[in-house]
Structure formats: C-alpha cells, structure tokens
Design a protein around this motif. Structure first.
Motif, PDB file in Angstrom:
ATOM      1  N   GLY A   1     -71.521 -29.080  13.760  1.00 54.07           N
ATOM      2  CA  GLY A   1     -70.607 -28.143  13.112  1.00 54.07           C
ATOM      3  C   GLY A   1     -69.726 -28.810  12.073  1.00 54.07           C
ATOM      4  O   GLY A   1     -69.532 -28.289  10.971  1.00 54.07           O
TER       5      GLY A   1
ATOM      6  N   LYS B   1     -78.161 -25.162  16.504  1.00 52.49           N
ATOM      7  CA  LYS B   1     -76.909 -25.390  15.776  1.00 52.49           C
ATOM      8  C   LYS B   1     -77.202 -25.914  14.368  1.00 52.49           C
ATOM      9  O   LYS B   1     -76.588 -25.461  13.391  1.00 52.49           O
ATOM     10  CB  LYS B   1     -76.059 -26.404  16.547  1.00 52.49           C
ATOM     11  CG  LYS B   1     -74.676 -26.636  15.976  1.00 52.49           C
ATOM     12  CD  LYS B   1     -73.676 -25.634  16.477  1.00 52.49           C
ATOM     13  CE  LYS B   1     -72.265 -26.022  16.080  1.00 52.49           C
ATOM     14  NZ  LYS B   1     -71.261 -25.059  16.552  1.00 52.49           N
TER      15      LYS B   1
ATOM     16  N   ARG C   1     -70.746 -28.301   3.044  1.00 45.69           N
ATOM     17  CA  ARG C   1     -70.429 -27.141   2.205  1.00 45.69           C
ATOM     18  C   ARG C   1     -69.156 -27.385   1.379  1.00 45.69           C
ATOM     19  O   ARG C   1     -69.057 -26.957   0.224  1.00 45.69           O
ATOM     20  CB  ARG C   1     -70.289 -25.885   3.063  1.00 45.69           C
ATOM     21  CG  ARG C   1     -71.603 -25.463   3.725  1.00 45.69           C
ATOM     22  CD  ARG C   1     -71.489 -24.074   4.341  1.00 45.69           C
ATOM     23  NE  ARG C   1     -70.472 -23.985   5.361  1.00 45.69           N
ATOM     24  CZ  ARG C   1     -70.631 -24.350   6.640  1.00 45.69           C
ATOM     25  NH1 ARG C   1     -71.805 -24.851   7.041  1.00 45.69           N
ATOM     26  NH2 ARG C   1     -69.653 -24.228   7.521  1.00 45.69           N
TER      27      ARG C   1
ATOM     28  N   GLY D   1     -71.855 -29.791   8.990  1.00 44.01           N
ATOM     29  CA  GLY D   1     -72.174 -28.638   8.157  1.00 44.01           C
ATOM     30  C   GLY D   1     -70.991 -28.187   7.317  1.00 44.01           C
ATOM     31  O   GLY D   1     -71.131 -27.884   6.119  1.00 44.01           O
ATOM     32  N   GLU D   2     -69.825 -28.156   7.932  1.00 44.42           N
ATOM     33  CA  GLU D   2     -68.623 -27.750   7.196  1.00 44.42           C
ATOM     34  C   GLU D   2     -68.311 -28.743   6.085  1.00 44.42           C
ATOM     35  O   GLU D   2     -67.950 -28.353   4.962  1.00 44.42           O
ATOM     36  CB  GLU D   2     -67.439 -27.648   8.164  1.00 44.42           C
ATOM     37  CG  GLU D   2     -66.158 -27.135   7.520  1.00 44.42           C
ATOM     38  CD  GLU D   2     -65.005 -27.067   8.512  1.00 44.42           C
ATOM     39  OE1 GLU D   2     -63.881 -26.754   8.065  1.00 44.42           O
ATOM     40  OE2 GLU D   2     -65.224 -27.343   9.712  1.00 44.42           O
TER      41      GLU D   2
ATOM     42  N   LYS E   1     -76.372 -21.488   6.605  1.00 43.52           N
ATOM     43  CA  LYS E   1     -75.130 -21.331   5.846  1.00 43.52           C
ATOM     44  C   LYS E   1     -75.196 -22.087   4.523  1.00 43.52           C
ATOM     45  O   LYS E   1     -74.730 -21.599   3.491  1.00 43.52           O
ATOM     46  CB  LYS E   1     -73.947 -21.842   6.672  1.00 43.52           C
ATOM     47  CG  LYS E   1     -73.617 -21.016   7.896  1.00 43.52           C
ATOM     48  CD  LYS E   1     -72.438 -21.647   8.641  1.00 43.52           C
ATOM     49  CE  LYS E   1     -72.089 -20.880   9.913  1.00 43.52           C
ATOM     50  NZ  LYS E   1     -70.969 -21.541  10.644  1.00 43.52           N
TER      51      LYS E   1
ATOM     52  N   GLU F   1     -76.409 -24.102  10.628  1.00 40.49           N
ATOM     53  CA  GLU F   1     -75.709 -24.753   9.520  1.00 40.49           C
ATOM     54  C   GLU F   1     -76.579 -24.787   8.266  1.00 40.49           C
ATOM     55  O   GLU F   1     -76.079 -24.606   7.152  1.00 40.49           O
ATOM     56  CB  GLU F   1     -75.286 -26.172   9.920  1.00 40.49           C
ATOM     57  CG  GLU F   1     -74.251 -26.235  11.022  1.00 40.49           C
ATOM     58  CD  GLU F   1     -72.957 -25.523  10.649  1.00 40.49           C
ATOM     59  OE1 GLU F   1     -72.577 -25.544   9.444  1.00 40.49           O
ATOM     60  OE2 GLU F   1     -72.310 -24.942  11.541  1.00 40.49           O
TER      61      GLU F   1
END
Length: 501
Positions: free
Chosen positions: A179, A237, A186, A182-183, A244, A241
């Motif tokens: 998580g 998971k 981006r 992925g954040e 996204k 990601e």
C-alpha cells in the motif's frame, strides 16, 4: 512509458488467478493489452535477471550472476556491489538522449550521478546492496517525511525455523508495504515531470519465498491455516495498486508491467554439490581438501551449534561482520590450492568453478583440453544424478558458461550453472559413479525461483488481447526503441515491434 516491476511475481499464478477473477486489474490489462511470456532455458539466475532487464545484456557482458562472487585475482569471495555491473542501465541511454527518468527501488540498483531526473535505491527493496540512498539526496528525505520508513525489513530467516509469530508479522508488513509503495509511486508520478518512469513492488518476492507453501496449488510443505491466503492476499493487494496506477495515467502513456522470473517449490540441490564434487575423480591431482583442515573443523563446530542459536546471534551482529561471516562459512570447504573444481555460494541454482591456471589465483587446471574435459566430466556426472527413491533425474540442465554467457566479463562467472528438477525435495542424489550423497536443505523457505517471467504492455498503440513470447533481454531494446533511440550495439535482445499497432 511507465514500467512497474513486480519482483519475482509468478506468471502461472497470475494467469490462474486473473482467469478466475481474483486479480481484476491484471485480467483487464491482459484483455486490453499484450501479454508476453518470457522464455529462457533456466540459465538466468535470480540475481542476474534484473541486471539483464536493465541493460539488455547477459551476464557475460554485465558481469553479475549472484550477490557473492570470486574476487578478481584473489583466492577469496566478495560481496557484489551494484557499481560492479559493467553495462549501463537503459535509463542512462535515455538520459544521454535528453530524457528525464524516475527510477525507484529497482532491485540491485544505485543512483547514477548526473542523470536527468530522480533516483531512489533501497528504500523499499527486498534484496539490498546497501543503505537507502537517492539522487538528488533530498528525494529520499522527502519520501521518508511523507511515507516514513518502508515497513518490511529482514523479518524472516534463511537459517532457522520460522515461527507463527514471524509469519504473522511478515504478512502484515508485506501488505502494508504494498500500500505504501503504491501510494508513493502515484505521488512521484504526479509531482515530477518525467519521460520514463520505473518502480518495483518488492513484496511478491519475499511472499513467494516464505508463503509459497500456503497457497492451495502448492506442492511445498504447508504453512499453518492462518496463513493459507497470504500469498494470494499479497498478489491481490499488488493487483489493486497496479489498477490504481493504470487509472492514473493519461491517454498518452504506455504501461509495462514486468517480472523477470517467478516462484515455485523450493526443490533445489545446491547444498549437495560440494559432496558430489568430492566424489568425482578429477585426477591427476585431487589433493587434500580443506574440510580436513582448519576451515572444515570450524565449519563442523558451527554446524554443531543449534541453528536457532546461530540465527539469534547473527541477527544481533553489525551488517559488515555478518557479511564477513557469511562469506567465511561459504568458503570453509574450499581448498583454494588443491581443489580442481569447487561449488560457489548460491541459494537456488548450482554454481561450479574450475580452478583454472592463468585466471584463478591458485589455478591448477590447464586451459584448453584439460579444462574442457573437466567441465564435460562434471556436466555428465551431474546430469546422471538420480533421486534414489524414484530413479528420476534431479538435474534439469547443466549450462556451460562459455556457451551461454560469452563476453568480456565471462571470467568472473562460474564455469557451470546447474538448474534443478523441481518435482520434489532433493535430499539425496545417487549414481553409479559417486554412490549416494545426502543432506537436508539448510534453507527453511518453502518457495524459490523458477523461470516463469512475464511482461504486460497496455496503452496507446499496443495490440489488444494478444499473447506473445519474448525474452527478458528484449525488454531494454523494446523500451529504447519505443523512444526512437538508436539501439546500442552491446544489446543482446531485440525490440518487440510486433506488439505495437
């Protein structure tokens, strides 16, 4: 182009789980893009895969085959650093052409000085050459300010039994790591201008090693029921990601998702290689082996100490001392003066080095016919090894390095590379020549690497719904060709021009 690596993600699992609807982002991208099954015979080892992807060259040119190697001109081993890769990565070529690149957590990378763009190494990688670093230096500070330290560290041991508590902590931190990664990806994509972007999810790598035995189709020993969905959970998971990330890209950007190799059961026989080589008659000068001397006595003393105690002490040692001891124990059974061939450290493939005059510090094998005959003899012996219980071969293939990886860095590589049949555990091998050699694998991980890599392309101009075959050496040429750059003559692969309509 945005390249998202999924380290050691297994092609067969992704195909199986996306077909079942468990990985919806992969399913959609496969339907709307081109799915490439990466082909190789198994000669590319886990460490060399990423270097080969970055550079478009094989180990005979870039020089990396494992994290430990023979020191040049010295009878000892040394840890490999990323600066020892002898070929430039593809983003160096792009930078020379004026392109701005962002490269984050590529396994076994380090920031190149003067590159246009931003580079971050070892913040959220699994196998690390060194401490986290970035170029410019403030990039790492900014990532830590926003996202903190990467959640997953060296949580699990390769040398001691793993408890449920260890598995539980690792599972939670792996899912958290996906998580956060992925954040961060981006955010970097949004906050910085770039022509080329590359970032790698590392979590599928340790998840495959330690939780392979938890998923239902695995033939490896089962991890407890509490962890039965862990491997799938990590893949789901990552899938979320990647979905996204794909949704955040504009209509002009092509997405390439890649894994150079996959995972399977940890059915390898490298731990038996020293015993096998000891039984092969490599006359005329077999010599007295070091396992009858100081190195062998120290090794036997070490093995007499319970593994969990050794591991507990190891975790408390400084990294440099731990690395020193790791290399020391790996060479305890090598007699550098008298051995005519010996096995090198590994955790998957088998590596055999011939003690060659003029190349190795204490070489005792003449180049030419004598060297070639020893290589042939060892290869024949290894191919003849059978499982004593089933009578089936345990060796898939023995690759002669001179044939598969010729080049200017060839002398730093093993002379033979062994890939194993992964149908069952390898605890004994036998043949008429050597008798029987037995021993348990000292690695508690249920999963290990296999050549099940893939590439997935999606975006403008990419052929939809296509399945194709390619080689991991083709990835760098394909990316450079995508930007219209002239391809360096050093590349060993070719661009996938048939993928783009």
């Amino acid at each position: 182009m945005a390249v998202i690596g999924v380290d050691s993600a297994d092609r067969s699992l992704i195909e199986q789980w996306s077909d079942k609807g468990l990985l919806p982002a992969f399913a959609r991208l496969r339907k709307e893009g081109t799915w490439v099954r990466l082909q190789n015979q198994g000669e590319f080892t886990s460490t060399t895969v990423w270097h080969s992807i970055y550079t478009g060259t094989h180990p005979g040119k870039h020089g990396i085959y494992y994290i430990i190697r023979i020191a040049r001109g010295k009878p000892k081993l040394e840890l490999v650093g990323p600066e020892q890769c002898r070929q430039p990565p593809l983003w160096a070529h792009l930078g020379a052409g004026g392109k701005h690149s962002i490269v984050v957590d590529g396994p076994h990378t380090y920031p190149l000085p003067g590159l246009r763009g931003l580079q971050v190494s070892n913040w959220g990688s699994y196998e690390r050459y060194g401490p986290p670093t970035s170029e410019p230096p403030q990039a790492l500070r900014e990532i830590r300010r926003r996202f903190g330290r990467y959640p997953f560290g060296p949580e699990l041991s390769r040398n001691a039994p793993i408890t449920d508590r260890d598995f539980r902590r690792a599972r939670n931190k792996l899912l958290s790591g996906v998580g956060v990664k992925g954040e961060m990806i981006r955010r970097l994509m949004c906050d910085h201008a770039w022509d080329f972007f590359m970032a790698v999810f590392a979590e599928t790598h340790p998840a495959g090693h330690y939780f392979w035995g938890s998923h239902s189709s695995s033939s490896a020993p089962k991890v407890g029921n509490e962890f039965s969905s862990t491997l799938l959970d990590v893949y789901k998971k990552v899938d979320n990601e990647i979905g996204k990330i794909a949704a955040s890209l504009d209509g002009r950007t092509t997405l390439l998702v890649v894994s150079g190799h996959g995972m399977g059961p940890n059915h390898v026989g490298w731990h038996l290689l020293p015993g096998v080589l000891k039984q092969i008659d490599l006359s005329p000068s077999k010599g007295e082996r070091a396992d009858a001397g100081e190195g062998g006595r120290l090794l036997r003393l070490r093995e007499s100490i319970p593994r969990k105690w050794r591991d507990s002490v190891s975790r408390s040692l400084p990294n440099k001392l731990r690395d020193y001891l790791r290399i020391h124990w790996a060479t305890a059974n090598i007699d550098w003066l008298n051995d005519r061939a010996f096995s090198l450290p590994t955790d998957a493939h088998g590596f055999v080095r011939v003690n060659l005059k003029g190349r190795d510090a204490n070489g005792n094998v003449d180049p030419g016919p004598e060297y070639e005959e020893i290589c042939r003899k060892i290869s024949r012996t290894l191919k003849d090894l059978r499982d004593p219980q089933t009578g089936k071969p345990v060796v898939e293939e023995v690759f002669l390095t001179d044939e598969v990886f010729p080049g200017p860095e060839r002398d730093g590589l093993p002379d033979l590379i062994v890939s194993w049949v992964n149908s069952k555990k390898i605890e004994s091998v036998a043949s008429k020549e050597i008798g029987t050699v037995s021993g348990k694998l000292p690695d508690p991980r249920s999963g290990n690497h296999r050549s099940e890599g893939f590439a997935l392309l999606y975006g403008p101009g990419v052929t939809k719904g296509r399945e194709s075959k390619g080689h991991l050496l083709d990835i760098a040429p394909t990316i450079l060709s995508f930007y219209g750059d002239d391809l360096p003559s050093s590349l060993d692969g070719r661009p996938w021009t048939n993928i783009f309509s």
